[in-house]
Motif scaffolding. Structure first.
Motif, PDB file in Angstrom:
ATOM      1  N   UNK A  46      78.246 107.855  75.167  1.00 49.05           N
ATOM      2  CA  UNK A  46      79.273 107.924  76.273  1.00 49.05           C
ATOM      3  C   UNK A  46      78.545 108.052  77.199  1.00 49.05           C
ATOM      4  N   UNK A  47      78.990 107.606  78.698  1.00 51.38           N
ATOM      5  CA  UNK A  47      78.384 108.231  79.375  1.00 51.38           C
ATOM      6  C   UNK A  47      78.694 109.344  80.317  1.00 51.38           C
ATOM      7  N   UNK A  48      77.307 110.185  80.904  1.00 59.63           N
ATOM      8  CA  UNK A  48      77.392 111.514  81.507  1.00 59.63           C
ATOM      9  C   UNK A  48      78.574 111.792  81.670  1.00 59.63           C
ATOM     10  N   UNK A  49      79.537 111.325  82.838  1.00 58.04           N
ATOM     11  CA  UNK A  49      80.165 111.575  83.402  1.00 58.04           C
ATOM     12  C   UNK A  49      80.966 111.586  82.603  1.00 58.04           C
ATOM     13  N   UNK A  50      81.748 111.048  81.717  1.00 58.93           N
ATOM     14  CA  UNK A  50      82.411 111.006  81.146  1.00 58.93           C
ATOM     15  C   UNK A  50      82.554 112.173  79.930  1.00 58.93           C
ATOM     16  N   UNK A  51      81.355 112.314  79.684  1.00 60.74           N
ATOM     17  CA  UNK A  51      80.965 113.932  79.075  1.00 60.74           C
ATOM     18  C   UNK A  51      81.196 114.369  79.798  1.00 60.74           C
ATOM     19  N   UNK A  52      81.296 115.168  81.071  1.00 60.34           N
ATOM     20  CA  UNK A  52      81.308 115.999  81.566  1.00 60.34           C
ATOM     21  C   UNK A  52      82.501 115.939  81.963  1.00 60.34           C
ATOM     22  N   UNK A  53      83.797 115.045  82.008  1.00 60.99           N
ATOM     23  CA  UNK A  53      84.574 115.318  82.644  1.00 60.99           C
ATOM     24  C   UNK A  53      85.415 115.016  81.371  1.00 60.99           C
ATOM     25  N   UNK A  54      85.050 115.252  80.048  1.00 62.84           N
ATOM     26  CA  UNK A  54      86.310 116.029  78.895  1.00 62.84           C
ATOM     27  C   UNK A  54      85.460 117.242  78.655  1.00 62.84           C
ATOM     28  N   UNK A  55      84.467 117.888  79.343  1.00 57.44           N
ATOM     29  CA  UNK A  55      84.171 118.910  79.797  1.00 57.44           C
ATOM     30  C   UNK A  55      85.080 119.764  80.153  1.00 57.44           C
ATOM     31  N   UNK A  56      85.673 119.185  81.552  1.00 54.54           N
ATOM     32  CA  UNK A  56      86.015 119.524  82.399  1.00 54.54           C
ATOM     33  C   UNK A  56      87.536 120.186  82.169  1.00 54.54           C
ATOM     34  N   UNK A  57      87.969 118.409  81.609  1.00 52.52           N
ATOM     35  CA  UNK A  57      89.173 118.861  80.998  1.00 52.52           C
ATOM     36  C   UNK A  57      89.639 119.591  79.754  1.00 52.52           C
TER      37      UNK A  57
END
Length: 110
Positions: free
Chosen positions: A96-107
């Motif tokens: 997974x793209x790092x930005x997607x993982x970050x957005x998932x953490x934020x969600x």
């Protein structure tokens, strides 16, 4: 009184026994008197009872968080949902793209 208020009252009674009422009075949420009354009752209870109440309150929160995480994943597209579930489980997918993982953490933090 909401579940969050109940957890807050239990936490205040367990960790700040003498100051629980004053701390909750500063909270300013609706139903603060009811929350402070619960904290006061728990603060007067024996330590073992306060810790049992705290464990029960925190256990309920984890079940609710698990339901929220599952619900969050259910509204996403299948590939994003898979990454969201992996992040919620503490094992993000390596592809997974790092930005997607970050957005998932934020969600999940909402």
């Amino acid at each position: 009184m909401t579940e969050a208020d109940r957890r807050l009252a239990t936490l205040a009674a367990a960790l700040a026994r003498e100051r629980a009422g004053a701390l909750l009075a500063r909270h300013g949420a609706p139903g603060v008197a009811e929350t402070a009354a619960l904290a006061g009752a728990l603060a007067d209870a024996p330590r073992s009872e306060r810790l049992r109440a705290l464990a029960a309150a925190m256990g309920d929160g984890s079940a609710a968080r698990a339901r929220d995480r599952a619900a969050a994943a259910d509204v996403e597209r299948p590939r994003v949902a898979a990454v969201l579930r992996a992040v919620a489980a503490g094992a993000p997918r390596l592809d997974a793209a790092r930005i997607l993982v970050r957005l998932c953490h934020e969600r999940l933090a909402r």
